[in-house]
Structure formats: structure tokens, C-alpha cells
Design an enzyme around this catalytic site. Structure first.
Site, PDB file in Angstrom:
ATOM      1  N   GLY A 133       0.499  -0.976  -0.024  1.00  0.00           N
ATOM      2  CA  GLY A 133       0.163  -0.257  -0.649  1.00  0.00           C
ATOM      3  C   GLY A 133       0.803   1.547  -0.323  1.00  0.00           C
ATOM      4  O   GLY A 133       2.207   1.260  -0.434  1.00  0.00           O
ATOM      5  N   SER A 134       0.079   2.153   0.750  1.00  0.00           N
ATOM      6  CA  SER A 134       0.942   3.740   0.318  1.00  0.00           C
ATOM      7  C   SER A 134       2.046   3.696   1.197  1.00  0.00           C
ATOM      8  O   SER A 134       3.087   4.713   1.011  1.00  0.00           O
ATOM      9  CB  SER A 134       0.256   4.271   1.300  1.00  0.00           C
ATOM     10  OG  SER A 134      -1.013   4.593   0.330  1.00  0.00           O
ATOM     11  N   VAL A 135       2.267   2.539   2.006  1.00  0.00           N
ATOM     12  CA  VAL A 135       4.452   2.789   2.642  1.00  0.00           C
ATOM     13  C   VAL A 135       5.614   2.692   1.101  1.00  0.00           C
ATOM     14  O   VAL A 135       5.968   3.445   1.253  1.00  0.00           O
ATOM     15  CB  VAL A 135       4.654   1.673   3.293  1.00  0.00           C
ATOM     16  CG1 VAL A 135       6.149   1.588   3.336  1.00  0.00           C
ATOM     17  CG2 VAL A 135       3.570   1.155   5.020  1.00  0.00           C
ATOM     18  N   PHE A 136       4.935   2.098   0.404  1.00  0.00           N
ATOM     19  CA  PHE A 136       5.531   2.036  -0.909  1.00  0.00           C
ATOM     20  C   PHE A 136       5.778   3.641  -1.984  1.00  0.00           C
ATOM     21  O   PHE A 136       6.865   3.720  -2.604  1.00  0.00           O
ATOM     22  CB  PHE A 136       4.649   1.508  -2.147  1.00  0.00           C
ATOM     23  CG  PHE A 136       6.206   1.075  -3.937  1.00  0.00           C
ATOM     24  CD1 PHE A 136       6.258   0.334  -3.640  1.00  0.00           C
ATOM     25  CD2 PHE A 136       5.778   1.693  -4.826  1.00  0.00           C
ATOM     26  CE1 PHE A 136       7.590   0.004  -4.408  1.00  0.00           C
ATOM     27  CE2 PHE A 136       6.375   1.647  -5.368  1.00  0.00           C
ATOM     28  CZ  PHE A 136       7.861   0.195  -5.655  1.00  0.00           C
ATOM     29  N   LYS A 137       5.224   5.048  -0.958  1.00  0.00           N
ATOM     30  CA  LYS A 137       5.203   5.648  -1.801  1.00  0.00           C
ATOM     31  C   LYS A 137       6.240   6.728  -1.309  1.00  0.00           C
ATOM     32  O   LYS A 137       6.957   7.359  -1.816  1.00  0.00           O
ATOM     33  CB  LYS A 137       4.294   6.878  -1.034  1.00  0.00           C
ATOM     34  CG  LYS A 137       2.517   6.355  -1.278  1.00  0.00           C
ATOM     35  CD  LYS A 137       1.264   7.306  -0.821  1.00  0.00           C
ATOM     36  CE  LYS A 137       0.310   6.766  -1.665  1.00  0.00           C
ATOM     37  NZ  LYS A 137      -1.603   7.633  -1.173  1.00  0.00           N
TER      38      LYS A 137
END
Length: 569
Positions: free
Chosen positions: A289-293
Site C-alpha cells: 500500500g502507501s508505504v511504497f510512496k
């Protein structure tokens, strides 16, 4: 006549030819015949053991125990004196012996708690068939089960893996998972330590009442594997996840300076009868999820797309459509990271792909995310020894063709589509950022020690080969990760009350699954480090296959920080 000849051949095979290596299991028939007339107490099976960084046992302990051989009931022995030492009624000891056909071992589980002085008193009496010993036994409360792993009997695999070790019994335990598997060859027993005596067909002493003490005289084995785990922190981490009712997922806690694992917990709890529970999910790739941002941000900084004045329309969804689901207005790059605006990062990802089709995965690699990131190197005759043999690599793209498909790029940018990374990789990324961009392999074992305490092998702190992010990029990411907490609308604002300053990134990933109620299931993350101004610990907590409302991820992260703040005082 032919049948009789075949029987004679079979008897010859059993009694004369293959008596010491019978069948595929390599059973020693001579030894087994002796064993049928032998009563024994195994004090130590000879397999190596694990300790934490302070020398505390992690799986087995040497527990003071009292051993009573059955023939004591046939002789006059000072039962009252022993009863007084061990604080057990003499009538209970006699009753145990009356019904005993095998040696009795009394320790904590039987309500007998002995000290070293009491063992010494018992042995000074020199009573035949009665011994005070330190016996290897499992800890009352097991910890770090997924890390340490399990052992089991597999005679066929034993012979296949170790064809030169013909003296090993077919009942020898071998490592099946975890560190037991990784360090199996070092941990294999050299010899058992045991008490034994021989009996006749009726169970009476065959050669008198003498009991033999057979000890391993090798000064080097068994070895001790000195892990980097901290028993106190490991216990705390397991308690926190139980408190927050995290049933699937886990956490990893690293020491940032050394990149050593201080604690690692995987859920569900280990159950040998359930193969699903044997997996250490901290080493398995899952949707971030947004951790990959964090990766998209790092790439944007490295490629000069981090214009601080540029604003993005965060009323739009990830595809740039106004579907009414978002209302964050116009946000800068920094505030987009703090509030986790999808549109900002899909826009940046599209621009990155135009500049360099490999930008995203190369940046992920620079951050020490993709892996494997666990300690790997040459150890004796192993050219590529792995401390985490079960660790899987992460990935960004499932198909290179997706690099030219807008919707695929957009989904990748927010940690969906084919993006899968391990929690170990994520916490390593946070540790890399906190160190200013220096990549290191994650280590969970520091030394292998001989029985006499000397060092057999030390695992040095290895850097991960390849290019790293620049110090400027690392510094910029540190500011972004801190803003997630300090921004009044940041996704990590609950950590504003944390006793230690936290920097980190949240993440929510769709798993494509639903529960029995038809509710969508997510992976919920929080990954970061603390204290922000002087980073000491990197931590990732993930809960898999949970509904958004039920997730205990942030609460578990908060609790770990809180408990560590108490311990560090």
C-alpha cells in the site's frame, strides 16, 4: 525349499550383514537390541542451542532436576532425607517409585524447584539410582518460535543432507524451519549426555544397580548460536501484538546502528499441526500500500521532481478522476506525503516512467527494500550462507509491459498491482533512510560459540552491494517521514503524543479478499523509526487480511515505542 532359503538369507542379512545399517533408515540393530534392555535419562541430546544478545536462553534451559531410578524401591535409601531437601513428602516419592517402570525425572513441571546448592546436597549423599542433574528442557514460556524454528525426525533427509555423518542416530532431530534450519549443520549433536542402566526381561537390574553416566567429553560441541535478539524486547513485542489482537501479521524491530534484529514476531502463532502457521510472514512478500510512496518520493527527489512549490489536485483519485471520494484540495509534495494523497504519487510515477522506465525499481533497490536483505556471505564451505533461508525477494513489476500502461503505473505507485515486499525489507528501508542512505544486510546471528566459550565464527556487519540513495535524498525523506506525524492532518498524527519522537509512513493495501461477512480485507502498515532526532530503532508493524476498522497496527507500533521508552530510561 526355496522359501526356506529366502528366509535364511533374510536372517543372515539381519544378523550378519546389515546389522549396523538396516533398511533405508540405517538402523543399528545391535544398538537397538541393547536399547530394548536399557533404561535411560537423556540429560542433553547434544544439539546446539540459542541465546539472545545477553546470553539468555531462547528455547531450552538447563533446569535443576531430580532423577529416581525404579530399583530404588528394592533397596534401603534415605527417602526422608531426600524428601526434606526437595520439599516433597516421602510418601509421594515412594508412591511414584511403586508404580514406576522407567526412571522418574522431577523438576518444575512436577512441582519440584531445586537450587544448585540442593543438587549438590543430593549428589553428596551418593545414593545409587538417585541423581541431581541439570537437564536441558524447553523454557516454560517459548518466545521467538518463528525465528528460532522447529526440529523434527526425518531419517531419509538426515542421510541425504549428511551422508558423511554415519554415526548419527536415525532419530537425530534436524532443523525444519527458522534458525534451526539455517544453522542445522552447526547444531547437529556430537553425542548425548545421559544416565543409563540395563534391565532383564522383567525390568530388574541386569548388571547390578550401577548407573552409568555417559557424557560428551568434546570441549567444542554442542555449540551456542548467539543471536542479536533481545529477550526482553522480544517478549514485550509478542505481548503487544497479543494485546492489540493482531492475529495475522507481525512486527520487526531493528537496531539502526548495527542493523541487527532485536525482535521479530509473526502471526498466527506457530502450531506444528497447521502448515499455514509455520510460515514466518515477516519474510514473505505482501502488498505494501502507501508505504511504497516512500519509494516514489525517493525517486522523485533523485530525478529532480520534488518541486516544493508545485501543488497537486488532491480532490482527484489516483487515476486523475473526480469521483467525489477525495476532498483534500491542493497539496504540495510534502503535504501530499503526510496525508498520503494518491493522485500526487501517481502523477509523479507517470513522470518518472517517462524519464526512466527503470526508475522505480532501481530506487527501491537503492533503498534496500527489494531484497533479499538478510545476512548472506561465505561461511566455511558455504559460499552463500543465509541467516534467513526462508526470506523471499520483493518485486515492483509483474510484467514489464505494464511500464507503458497508465493505470498499471498508477496502481504500482500506491503499492498495489504487482508490488509486493517483505516486512523485513520495509523495516530495512526505514533503517537505511535513518542512517542517511547507508545500506546494510539485516543480521540476526552475531556469533557461533564453541562449548568452551571460544568463538567458532563471527558474522560481520555487511553492506548491501550496489548504489544507494544520496545523502540529500535520505535527508529529504527523513523530513517527509517526520511530517507524517507532525502535520495536524498527517496519517501518523496519533504519534504526536508518543514518548519518543516518531518518523514513519502508514499504508493500507487492498488484498483482493473478503471475509465471511463480505467485508473487504486489507493489509495495514505502519513503518518508521525513532527517536526522530537521533534514530536508534527501526520498526515495522503489519496486520494482514483485516478490516480497516479492526486493525491494531498503529496501536501496536505506539505500544512498542512506549515500552521501549520505559526500558531505555
Amino acid at each position: 525349499m526355496a522359501a526356506l532359503f529366502i528366509i535364511l538369507l533374510r536372517l543372515a542379512d539381519i544378523q550378519l550383514i546389515n546389522t549396523e545399517s538396516f533398511s533405508k533408515k540405517g538402523i543399528n540393530l545391535v544398538q537397538e537390541s541393547v536399547n530394548q534392555r536399557t533404561q535411560e535419562v537423556v540429560i542433553d541430546d547434544g544439539r546446539g542451542r540459542f541465546v539472545d544478545r545477553n546470553g539468555e536462553p531462547l528455547k531450552n534451559q538447563a533446569e535443576p532436576s531430580l532423577v529416581l531410578f525404579p530399583f530404588l524401591k528394592e533397596i534401603d535409601w534415605p527417602v526422608e532425607k531426600i524428601a526434606e531437601i526437595v520439599n516433597v513428602p516421602s510418601t509421594r516419592l515412594n508412591n511414584m517409585l511403586t508404580s514406576a517402570s522407567e526412571p522418574i525425572v522431577l523438576s518444575t513441571n512436577e512441582g519440584v524447584r531445586l537450587s544448585s546448592k540442593e543438587l549438590e546436597k543430593i549428589n553428596q549423599l551418593e545414593i545409587p539410582g538417585l541423581f541431581g542433574i541439570y537437564r536441558q528442557s524447553p523454557l516454560e514460556e517459548s518466545i521467538g518460535e518463528h525465528i528460532i524454528g522447529i526440529t523434527g525426525e526425518n531419517a531419509e533427509l538426515l542421510r541425504k543432507k549428511y551422508p558423511d555423518k554415519k554415526d548419527l542416530s536415525y532419530k537425530t532431530q534436524i532443523g525444519i524451519t527458522g534458525l534451526e534450519k539455517a544453522f542445522d549443520e552447526f547444531l547437529l549433536p556430537d553425542a548425548e549426555t545421559k544416565l543409563l542402566y540395563h534391565v532383564d526381561g522383567d525390568g530388574n537390574p541386569l548388571f547390578g544397580i550401577n548407573v552409568k553416566y555417559i557424557a560428551d567429553s568434546n570441549p567444542f560441541y554442542p555449540v551456542t548460536v548467539e543471536t542479536t535478539l533481545d529477550k526482553e524486547l522480544q517478549t514485550m513485542a509478542e505481548e503487544v501484538l497479543n494485546k492489540q489482537k493482531v492475529e495475522n501479521g507481525g512486527l520487526v524491530l531493528l537496531d539502526i546502528e548495527t542493523n541487527n534484529v532485536l525482535a521479530m514476531v509473526s502471526k498466527p502463532e506457530l502450531n506444528r499441526s497447521d502448515n499455514h502457521s509455520l510460515t514466518n510472514y515477516m519474510l514473505q512478500p505482501i502488498f505494501p500500500g502507501s508505504v511504497f510512496k516512500t519509494v516514489i518520493s525517493a525517486a522523485a527527489i533523485e530525478y529532480g521532481l520534488d518541486d516544493a512549490t508545485r501543488e497537486y489536485d488532491c480532490n482527484l483519485n489516483l487515476y486523475g478522476e473526480n469521483d467525489g471520494g477525495q476532498d483534500d484540495g491542493m497539496l504540495t509534495f510534502a503535504r501530499s506525503f503526510a496525508k498520503s494523497c494518491n493522485y500526487t504519487f501517481t502523477t509523479l510515477a507517470e513522470e518518472l516512467m517517462e524519464k526512466d522506465a527503470s526508475a522505480i525499481e532501481e530506487t527501491a533497490t537503492k533503498l534496500g527494500l527489494i531484497g533479499p536483505v538478510g545476512w548472506t556471505g561465505e561461511v566455511f564451505h558455504y559460499p552463500q550462507f543465509k541467516q534467513f533461508p526462508e526470506e523471499k525477494s520483493g518485486r515492483v513489476w509483474g510484467n514489464d509491459a505494464d511500464k507503458k500502461v497508465k493505470r498499471a503505473i498508477d496502481q504500482t505507485a500506491i503499492g498495489q498491482k504487482d508490488v509486493k515486499v517483505t516486512p523485513l525489507g520495509v523495516v530495512n528501508m526505514m533503517s537505511t533512510i535513518a542512517r542517511g542512505g547507508q545500506k546494510k544486510q539485516v543480521r540476526i546471528v552475531e556469533n557461533i560459540l564453541y562449548k568452551n566459550g571460544t568463538n567458532m565464527y563471527s558474522f560481520s556487519s555487511n553492506s548491501i552491494e550496489g548504489e544507494s540513495i544520496s545523502p540529500y535524498t535520505a535527508s529529504s525523506l527523513q523530513k517527509l517521514l517526520r511530517l507524517v506525524v507532525t502535520d495536524p492532518e498527517g496519517t501518523g498524527r496519533r504519534f504526536q503524543t508518543s514518548p519518543l519522537e516518531v518518523s514513519g509512513k502508514s499504508g493500507t493495501a487492498q488484498t483482493g479478499k473478503k471475509n465471511a461477512k463480505g467485508e473487504t480485507l486489507y493489509n495495514k502498515w505502519f513503518a518508521g523509526y525513532f527517536p526522530s532526532n537521533n534514530p536508534k530503532y527501526a520498526l515495522v508493524v503489519v496486520e494482514m487480511d483485516t478490516t480497516s476498522a479492526e486493525a491494531g497496527t498503529n496501536a501496536a507500533f505506539y505500544d512498542v515505542v512506549n515500552e521501549i521508552s520505559k526500558l531505555d530510561k
